[in-house]
Write an enzyme that holds these catalytic residues in place. Structure first.
Site, short mmCIF file in Angstrom:
data_model
loop_
_atom_site.label_atom_id
_atom_site.label_comp_id
_atom_site.label_asym_id
_atom_site.label_seq_id
_atom_site.Cartn_x
_atom_site.Cartn_y
_atom_site.Cartn_z
N TYR A 1 9.02 27.08 14.75
CA TYR A 1 9.09 25.72 15.05
C TYR A 1 8.12 25.28 15.90
O TYR A 1 7.39 24.29 15.89
CB TYR A 1 10.53 25.32 15.93
CG TYR A 1 10.67 23.67 15.89
CD1 TYR A 1 11.19 22.98 14.53
CD2 TYR A 1 10.16 23.12 16.99
CE1 TYR A 1 11.26 21.74 14.63
CE2 TYR A 1 10.52 21.82 17.03
CZ TYR A 1 10.87 20.93 15.91
OH TYR A 1 10.79 19.63 15.93
N PHE B 1 -8.82 -0.74 4.05
CA PHE B 1 -8.10 0.25 3.27
C PHE B 1 -6.61 0.02 3.45
O PHE B 1 -6.34 -0.34 4.56
CB PHE B 1 -8.34 1.70 3.69
CG PHE B 1 -7.64 2.77 2.59
CD1 PHE B 1 -8.20 2.89 1.49
CD2 PHE B 1 -6.76 3.35 3.04
CE1 PHE B 1 -7.51 3.50 0.35
CE2 PHE B 1 -5.81 4.13 2.07
CZ PHE B 1 -6.35 4.26 0.69
N THR B 2 -5.74 0.18 2.25
CA THR B 2 -4.46 -0.46 2.48
C THR B 2 -3.95 -0.05 3.40
O THR B 2 -3.23 -0.66 4.07
CB THR B 2 -3.70 -0.07 1.00
OG1 THR B 2 -4.00 1.38 0.89
CG2 THR B 2 -4.46 -0.63 -0.14
N ASP C 1 -12.56 6.99 9.90
CA ASP C 1 -11.86 7.55 8.64
C ASP C 1 -12.14 8.54 7.93
O ASP C 1 -13.14 8.54 7.18
CB ASP C 1 -11.04 6.29 7.78
CG ASP C 1 -10.16 6.56 6.86
OD1 ASP C 1 -10.17 7.95 6.45
OD2 ASP C 1 -9.53 5.75 6.05
N LYS D 1 -7.69 14.56 0.34
CA LYS D 1 -9.00 14.27 -0.36
C LYS D 1 -9.76 15.61 -0.15
O LYS D 1 -9.84 16.70 -0.60
CB LYS D 1 -9.35 13.01 0.19
CG LYS D 1 -8.77 11.66 -0.19
CD LYS D 1 -7.24 11.57 -0.29
CE LYS D 1 -6.79 10.51 -0.56
NZ LYS D 1 -6.48 9.40 0.59
N ARG E 1 -7.47 -1.57 -11.18
CA ARG E 1 -7.82 -2.43 -9.81
C ARG E 1 -8.38 -3.74 -10.10
O ARG E 1 -9.88 -3.87 -10.12
CB ARG E 1 -8.91 -1.62 -9.17
CG ARG E 1 -8.40 -0.20 -8.38
CD ARG E 1 -7.54 -0.75 -7.11
NE ARG E 1 -6.81 0.42 -6.38
CZ ARG E 1 -5.58 0.29 -6.32
NH1 ARG E 1 -4.82 -0.68 -6.54
NH2 ARG E 1 -5.17 1.11 -5.62
N PHE F 1 1.50 -3.43 -8.67
CA PHE F 1 0.76 -2.92 -9.69
C PHE F 1 1.46 -1.29 -10.07
O PHE F 1 1.50 -0.83 -11.07
CB PHE F 1 -0.36 -2.44 -9.03
CG PHE F 1 -0.85 -1.93 -7.87
CD1 PHE F 1 -0.86 -2.52 -6.74
CD2 PHE F 1 -0.85 -0.53 -7.90
CE1 PHE F 1 -0.79 -2.03 -5.56
CE2 PHE F 1 -0.91 0.38 -6.44
CZ PHE F 1 -0.99 -0.44 -5.14
C1 LIG Z 1 -5.95 8.22 1.08
C2 LIG Z 1 -6.44 7.47 1.93
C3 LIG Z 1 -5.63 7.07 3.40
C4 LIG Z 1 -4.44 7.50 3.66
O1 LIG Z 1 -3.92 8.82 3.51
P1 LIG Z 1 -2.80 9.44 3.00
O2 LIG Z 1 -2.71 10.85 2.95
O3 LIG Z 1 -2.65 9.12 1.58
O4 LIG Z 1 -1.68 8.87 4.11
C5 LIG Z 1 -6.60 6.73 4.43
N1 LIG Z 1 -7.91 6.13 4.25
C6 LIG Z 1 -8.63 6.46 3.08
C7 LIG Z 1 -9.96 6.05 3.02
C8 LIG Z 1 -7.75 7.00 1.83
O5 LIG Z 1 -8.33 7.07 0.83
#
Ligand SMILES: *Cc1c(COP(=O)(O)O)cnc(C)c1O
Length: 472
Positions: free
Chosen positions: A87, A139-140, A230, A273, A397, A464
């Protein structure tokens, strides 16, 4: 990879260039179901002409996203048996911390279940209601967390980023004058930090230059504003710096990455990513007090500060993924594959967003189907046609993704109607890219006879994902 002939000049240039291939060979395979045209017609109709509603087993080549779809190496898979699932104080956390410190250069690391977990922490720590957070395009999930913390996102990316035809080599750059105007207008005290996306996902995987980030960093720090990266695709960004920016051609991406991150005060990271895993993320910081606050909050939202919502084995796989991700041979093959697909389409005169980005190729659906109005969903139609044609799954998109204006309830009409072909890392071969490109060419040749779609079911949020359509 075979070089491809685009035009006479490029063909001549290619004579002096040798082909390259991936720095790995295949050890385990995942069989794919082969489908017929009639199978696919049935599947896409049942999915309401929405590729998100297809069953993955009915998809031949899945280019929906590069998020969490990476193929892990034998070393990463072996590390799944090396999970220390204690843990507290798992040895895998310390391996992850060391890898982030060594390759990204930040002092403190707080693990999170994925990127948005880190975004939640930093937004809660730094943003007060009424604050402004500038960034190089939204970014979303990043913007949503900033808004949930009471902040307002302000886009300060250069105008070229919004122009699909612009060949600017660093379309992710910050418009310094726009950033400065915001500081003058609202005051630096209302700007806790600037978010720098590298590469910029929503602009098509476009990079920011080292020179621009250096200027952004100097301007921000002069006013006491922090710079939060980011870093989701920062390795891919550093490859573009190596290829395009003066003075970096001879430097390994690992060296460039460290210099790049040193211009920021911390980063949020989605390991799904660049870091070559299926799940995981982190928040990294240089300031000890901020890190202490992040460790206080991570316990509330993710898990203890030495696992942050991840299993030990997942942290180990990510630690090893980081090391693999900064190898020059890896990143050249990764982006080279995206470039290969993009250049092939360009050579056939197919309209795509340029320059080709780091993780995806974007088809310009308006140019495919000028006979369709935006209310007939050109990009949604093209994504459905592509699946039907060859079993390749892409993502819309355009107007469906843009949704409705929350105040007026009216459809937003975005300038661009794009179909995103996103390439997972180390998953598909050059032959898969050829099949994809040839399917797109087939659709391009049949483009004049295509009719659009009508929406027959519209979910309230993020439509979407689950909207359903019928053919007109
Ligand atoms: C995917 C992504 C995120 C969010 O990451 P998650 O692992 O999906 O929560 C943030 N910024 C960018 C540019 C991304 O492509």
């Amino acid at each position: 990879m075979q070089s491809i002939e685009m035009n006479p000049e490029a063909a001549v240039a290619n004579l002096t260039r040798r082909s390259w291939a991936e720095p790995w060979k295949v050890k385990v395979v995942e069989p794919l179901k082969m489908t017929s045209l009639s199978d696919r017609k049935k599947a896409i109709a049942e999915a309401g002409y929405n590729t998100f509603l297809l069953r993955s087993e009915d998809v031949y080549i899945d280019l929906l996203t590069d998020s969490g779809t990476n193929a892990m190496s034998d070393s990463q898979w072996a590390s799944m048996m090396m999970g220390d699932e204690a843990y507290a104080g798992s040895v895998n956390f310390y391996h992850l911390e060391e890898a982030v410190q060594k390759y990204y250069g930040y002092r403190y690391v707080v693990p999170t279940h994925q990127g948005r977990g880190a975004e939640n922490l930093i937004s809660r720590i730094l943003i007060k209601p009424g604050d402004f957070v500038p960034g190089n395009m939204y970014f979303t999930t990043t913007r949503l967390h900033q808004e949930l913390a009471g902040g307002t996102f302000v886009d300060v990316i250069i105008p070229e980023a919004h122009d699909p035809a612009s060949e600017h080599p660093f379309k992710g750059n910050v418009d310094l004058a726009a950033f400065e105007r915001l500081i003058e207008k609202v005051g630096a005290r209302k700007i806790p930090y600037i978010t720098i996306g590298a590469t910029v996902n929503m602009a098509g995987g476009q990079p920011i230059s080292m020179a621009n980030l250096r200027e952004v960093s100097a301007l921000a720090h002069k006013h006491g504003i922090r710079v939060i990266l980011d870093a989701t695709r920062a390795v891919e960004n550093t490859y573009f710096i190596q290829q395009r920016e003066a003075g970096y051609a001879q430097k390994p991406v690992a060296t460039i990455l460290k210099e790049f991150c040193s211009l920021s005060d911390g980063c949020t990271m989605s390991g799904k990513k660049d870091a070559l895993v299926n799940i995981g993320g982190w928040l990294a910081l240089n300031d000890a007090d901020l890190c202490d606050e992040a460790r206080n909050l991570v316990v509330v939202y993710e898990g203890l500060h030495t696992y942050g919502g991840m299993a030990g084995r997942d942290m180990e796989a990510m630690a090893r993924g980081i090391v693999e991700s900064v190898q020059d041979a890896h990143i050249r093959a990764r982006i080279g594959q995206v470039e290969y697909l993009g250049q092939k389409l360009i050579s056939w005169g197919i309209p795509i967003v340029r320059p080709v980005g780091g993780h995806a190729v974007y088809l310009d659906a308006r140019a495919f189907y000028p006979q369709l109005t935006q209310d007939e969903f050109p990009a949604q139609t093209l994504a459905a046609e592509l699946y039907e044609n060859s079993g390749v799954r892409a993502m819309e998109r355009g107007i469906v993704s843009a949704g409705r204006d929350p105040e007026s309830g009216k459809n937003r009409y975005p300038k661009l109607e794009l179909v995103r072909l996103t390439i997972p890392r180390r998953v598909y071969t050059q032959a898969h890219m050829d099949v994809t490109a040839e399917s797109v060419l087939d659709l391009w040749q049949q483009r004049k006879t295509v009719k659009g779609l009508k929406m027959v079911y519209e979910p309230k949020y993020l439509r979407f994902f689950r909207a359903r359509f019928e053919r007109l």
